[in-house]
Design a protein around this motif. Structure first.
Motif, PDB file in Angstrom:
ATOM      1  N   ASP A   1       0.833  -1.204   0.000  1.00  0.00           N
ATOM      2  CA  ASP A   1       0.000   0.000   0.000  1.00  0.00           C
ATOM      3  C   ASP A   1       0.866   1.251   0.000  1.00  0.00           C
ATOM      4  O   ASP A   1       0.645   2.186  -0.779  1.00  0.00           O
ATOM      5  CB  ASP A   1      -0.906   0.017   1.240  1.00  0.00           C
TER       6      ASP A   1
ATOM      7  N   LYS B   1      -3.048  -4.575   1.902  1.00  0.00           N
ATOM      8  CA  LYS B   1      -3.299  -5.172   3.213  1.00  0.00           C
ATOM      9  C   LYS B   1      -4.758  -5.575   3.409  1.00  0.00           C
ATOM     10  O   LYS B   1      -5.061  -6.718   3.783  1.00  0.00           O
ATOM     11  CB  LYS B   1      -2.886  -4.198   4.319  1.00  0.00           C
ATOM     12  N   ASP B   2      -5.672  -4.664   3.176  1.00  0.00           N
ATOM     13  CA  ASP B   2      -7.089  -4.951   3.434  1.00  0.00           C
ATOM     14  C   ASP B   2      -7.629  -6.018   2.487  1.00  0.00           C
ATOM     15  O   ASP B   2      -8.526  -6.784   2.848  1.00  0.00           O
ATOM     16  CB  ASP B   2      -7.916  -3.672   3.332  1.00  0.00           C
ATOM     17  N   TYR B   3      -7.088  -6.065   1.282  1.00  0.00           N
ATOM     18  CA  TYR B   3      -7.482  -7.100   0.331  1.00  0.00           C
ATOM     19  C   TYR B   3      -7.085  -8.483   0.855  1.00  0.00           C
ATOM     20  O   TYR B   3      -7.885  -9.434   0.811  1.00  0.00           O
ATOM     21  CB  TYR B   3      -6.832  -6.838  -1.021  1.00  0.00           C
TER      22      TYR B   3
ATOM     23  N   ARG C   1      -6.591  -9.377   3.961  1.00  0.00           N
ATOM     24  CA  ARG C   1      -7.439  -9.680   5.107  1.00  0.00           C
ATOM     25  C   ARG C   1      -8.841 -10.125   4.655  1.00  0.00           C
ATOM     26  O   ARG C   1      -9.422 -11.064   5.214  1.00  0.00           O
ATOM     27  CB  ARG C   1      -7.552  -8.450   6.017  1.00  0.00           C
ATOM     28  N   ARG C   2      -9.377  -9.467   3.633  1.00  0.00           N
ATOM     29  CA  ARG C   2     -10.711  -9.834   3.143  1.00  0.00           C
ATOM     30  C   ARG C   2     -10.723 -11.251   2.592  1.00  0.00           C
ATOM     31  O   ARG C   2     -11.653 -12.027   2.862  1.00  0.00           O
ATOM     32  CB  ARG C   2     -11.163  -8.841   2.072  1.00  0.00           C
TER      33      ARG C   2
ATOM     34  N   THR D   1      -3.529  -7.976  12.480  1.00  0.00           N
ATOM     35  CA  THR D   1      -2.455  -7.568  11.587  1.00  0.00           C
ATOM     36  C   THR D   1      -1.464  -6.686  12.340  1.00  0.00           C
ATOM     37  O   THR D   1      -1.851  -5.705  12.973  1.00  0.00           O
ATOM     38  CB  THR D   1      -3.004  -6.806  10.365  1.00  0.00           C
TER      39      THR D   1
ATOM     40  N   ASP E   1      -0.395   3.176   8.994  1.00  0.00           N
ATOM     41  CA  ASP E   1      -0.360   2.282   7.842  1.00  0.00           C
ATOM     42  C   ASP E   1       0.828   2.499   6.916  1.00  0.00           C
ATOM     43  O   ASP E   1       1.306   1.565   6.278  1.00  0.00           O
ATOM     44  CB  ASP E   1      -1.657   2.412   7.030  1.00  0.00           C
TER      45      ASP E   1
ATOM     46  N   HIS F   1      -0.055 -10.990   9.163  1.00  0.00           N
ATOM     47  CA  HIS F   1      -1.448 -11.326   9.446  1.00  0.00           C
ATOM     48  C   HIS F   1      -1.490 -12.637  10.232  1.00  0.00           C
ATOM     49  O   HIS F   1      -0.896 -13.632   9.806  1.00  0.00           O
ATOM     50  CB  HIS F   1      -2.250 -11.491   8.156  1.00  0.00           C
TER      51      HIS F   1
END
Length: 284
Positions: free
Chosen positions: A183, A236-238, A240-241, A253, A263, A271
């Motif tokens: 990111d 990162k969020d991808y 985790r999803r 995380t 961030d 993770h």
């Protein structure tokens, strides 16, 4: 994949000395291409990049403590590389199996196990997408470290691999997976403290090309030799999803081994995904 279009089940010849990217290296965005990237000469230099002593000091007992807090005994290291974490976990008393898709990496890991403490690593060559086919048993924990998950270029491959990890964990098992902070690289440009993961002070690792579908890194060693890796820049969020959607119930995380961070600051994210089912608490 390069122009010869090998199928997934065909193994490149061992002992290759030169990387293969073809005439358009930025177009090489295949999950199986790592087999052509981790050539013998690159693998032989990999520990210069990691610096085992520096890596040991930088991460401390983070992974060991995380595993012990969850009463883990058996660990499958699915991206053992040259064996750093497998050897570390064996030294700490964990029952550890070491897997990797690269035969060259596994050979180096086995040699390192003997070199560092006389450990005989149980090594298995395995493709994550068919992990249950190649590796047997269930484990308390699976670790996928060293930014390795970014070798998977398609979402289908990433989902398949995570599903294989999930299936090989015991009902209360845990997956620990790390990645670069892509990111920050994508949004703010590249910077690195060169402190936590790639600790070799004389090796330069930096992106040569970045877009939303490709992170091409160049590694320059003291003898002026250069190597490249083509990877997918996971956000990162991808990540985790995807873990949640595959079935992992609770995900924490960390940024450079810290639970609190901004961030843009960490070089790497870790993770920690738990498989155990957590019942929702009624707020009333």
């Amino acid at each position: 994949m390069t122009a010869d279009h090998r199928t997934d089940n065909e193994q490149p010849e061992l002992g290759r000395m030169a990387q293969e990217f073809g005439d358009k290296p930025l177009d090489v965005r295949e999950s199986t291409h790592y087999k052509h990237e981790y050539v013998q000469t690159f693998v032989d230099k990999w520990d210069e990049l990691i610096d085992w002593k520096g890596r040991y000091e930088s991460e401390g007992k983070f992974f060991v403590d995380q595993l012990r807090q969850r009463n883990v005994r058996s660990v499958l290291d699915v991206a053992t590389g040259t064996g750093f974490h497998s050897v570390r976990l064996l030294e700490e008393g964990f029952d550890t199996v070491s897997a990797d898709g690269s035969a060259e990496m596994l050979a180096k890991a086995f040699a390192n196990g003997m070199k560092y403490g006389g450990h005989i690593l149980r090594v298995v060559q395995a493709d994550w997408r068919w992990l249950n086919r190649d590796v047997h048993g269930e484990y308390d924990a699976i670790i996928c470290l060293g930014n390795s998950f970014t070798h998977l270029f398609s979402e289908r491959d990433r989902r398949k691999a995570l599903a294989e990890f999930y299936a090989m964990l015991k009902h209360d098992g845990v997956l620990i997976l790390d990645q670069r902070n892509y990111d920050s690289i994508l949004d703010n440009g590249f910077s690195s403290k060169h402190q936590y993961y790639y600790c070799g002070e004389d090796v330069v690792a930096e992106p040569e090309h970045m877009d939303e579908g490709l992170a091409r890194f160049k590694y320059t060693f003291p003898d002026k030799s250069e190597y490249h890796l083509n990877m997918f820049p996971l956000r990162k969020d991808y990540t985790r999803r995807l873990m949640h959607e595959v079935g992992f119930q609770h995900i924490e995380t960390y940024g450079d081994f810290q639970s609190t961070y901004r961030d843009e600051e960490p070089d790497f994210f870790v993770h920690i995904a738990e498989k155990a089912y957590r019942e929702e608490v009624d707020p009333s």
